[in-house]
Enzyme design. Structure first.
Site: not given
Length: 440
Positions: A170, A200, A319, A422
């Site tokens: 996306s 997404s 995710e 991250k």
């Protein structure tokens, strides 16, 4: 693998804790980009400071923005174009938002911009974005047969609809949406047409809502096309929501240990994919309640006495899948997570990574082209013997998967837990405090 993997702490009793989750990475990086191309000074409060957002700050400053992160409210002065013919270099790391959004921003520059990245980034899809940029006159030059290093040089000009295949990510569409208001061309609007079904969608809606909040007119004109009015992007003072996807492991801790966790400042209205935890965990037998804190936020209270398997389509919430898979490992019935083939192009091939690591534990896992079937009902916990090291694949979601498994499975070690930096550098500290019953 690292020589000294992290030993995941075992939960001796049901978890009982209050956890404050840091700001959303997805929202922070979108607001940083929009602030850098807005018509005036913006401020961002509650922003996440992590590897992905630091890479974004460095990238935008390389392009000429000025960003002051020395106070609680980050101040962003928009880009003053860097001129010249010598390329400037931007490091993307493994940050999808940087490697997708910033080439689109660079497409407005006349100076060449060179992008480098972690080696693992070369396995992530990039070609559809570069094809879309070339279609509007941008020069994209690979230095090798891999996506990185690559040099991007504008300026872009739109003479008709921009086509992009966003089926692999996306972020390709979001990247074009971010620059669409400022693209040169005839007419009042920039149209972007999708040639593949985008996963997404919440992330696309997040991008569109961020644009609307800055006065930009943007709307779907069909199921596969978006129209953006060409106009200035307004400056804005914005507050970043907590990262609801990063809340997942802490909710999982309550669910799999039969305890309870309370997370304050859960937004009552949000575009974040992580809000789906409410639906998913309720379907799995958990009790989740939102206790309002005013009109904008609530405290989410999560607890569970039993845990059932999950069966459903996660194409729009990919995710969340590594954390969901870890929860499914402790369910009393099998699970089937479907339409997640696009996860093979995330930080690692997440389908293979999840299947490999859960299989190490003795869990029955079937890995399909775009699904995972997880059956934990063979008594795998009673069959564990000796320490087991779960590999993180330099993927923050896989690292936290290992932490969740370690709550109830003794002797679990996680390789390279540092990769959580991250998006959540405080993860290990918050995890330890949660298990101490502390208010983090």
């Amino acid at each position: 693998m690292t020589s000294n993997p992290w030993q995941a702490p075992l939960a001796g009793t049901p978890v009982n804790a209050d956890i404050t989750i840091p700001g959303s990475k997805s929202l922070t990086n979108r607001e940083l980009v929009l602030s850098a191309i807005a018509e005036g000074r913006s401020t961002i409060s509650g922003a996440l400071s992590a590897r992905d957002t630091i890479l974004m700050i460095n990238a935008l400053e390389t392009l000429g923005a000025r960003i002051d992160t020395g106070a609680d409210n980050w101040a962003v002065e928009p880009i003053t174009p860097v001129t010249g013919s010598t390329p400037v270099t931007i490091e993307c790391g493994l940050a999808g938002t940087v490697m997708r959004f910033i080439p689109a921003i660079a497409a407005r520059c006349t100076r060449p911009v060179r992008f480098t990245a972690d080696e693992q980034a070369n396995s992530r899809p990039m070609a559809p974005l570069f094809q879309a940029l070339r279609s509007v006159g941008v020069d994209v030059t690979y230095e090798t047969d891999k996506p990185f290093p690559v040099v991007v040089q504008g300026p872009a000009r739109v003479d008709g609809p921009i086509q992009v295949d966003s089926s692999a990510s996306s972020q390709f569409l979001s990247a074009l949406l971010l620059i669409a208001p400022l693209l040169e061309g005839e007419g009042q609007y920039t149209d972007i047409q999708l040639t593949g079904k985008a996963p997404s969608l919440p992330h696309i809606e997040m991008t569109m809502e961020a644009l609307r909040a800055r006065g930009v007119e943007v709307d779907w004109i069909s199921e596969s096309a978006v129209r953006v009015r060409r106009q200035a992007i307004g400056a804005r003072d914005v507050v970043i929501e907590p990262d609801l996807s990063n809340a997942g492991p802490f909710l999982a801790a309550a669910i799999v240990t039969g305890g309870q966790v309370r997370i304050p400042y859960w937004p009552l209205k949000t575009t974040q994919a992580g809000n789906e935890w409410l639906r998913i965990l309720r379907e799995m037998g958990a009790e989740l309640n939102l206790v309002p804190q005013g009109t904008v936020y609530a405290t989410l209270c999560a607890r569970a006495d039993s845990l059932h398997g999950f069966n459903g389509d996660m194409s729009q919430y990919g995710e969340l899948v590594p954390t969901l898979a870890a929860i499914c490992a402790f369910a009393d019935t099998p699970s089937r997570i479907e339409n997640i083939g696009h996860l093979r192009g995330h930080e690692t091939d997440r389908l293979t990574a999840i299947a490999t690591e859960l299989t190490k534990l003795g869990i029955d896992v079937e890995e399909g082209e775009d699904y995972l079937a997880i059956d934990p009902t063979n008594g795998w916990q009673g069959k564990l013997s000796g320490p087991i090291t779960l590999h993180s694949y330099a993927d923050h979601r896989m690292a936290t998967l290992g932490a969740i498994i370690g709550l109830k499975a003794p002797g679990i070690h996680v390789d390279n837990i540092e990769t959580v930096s991250k998006t959540m550098p405080e993860f290990v500290k918050l995890w330890s405090k949660m298990l101490d019953g502390a208010h983090a």
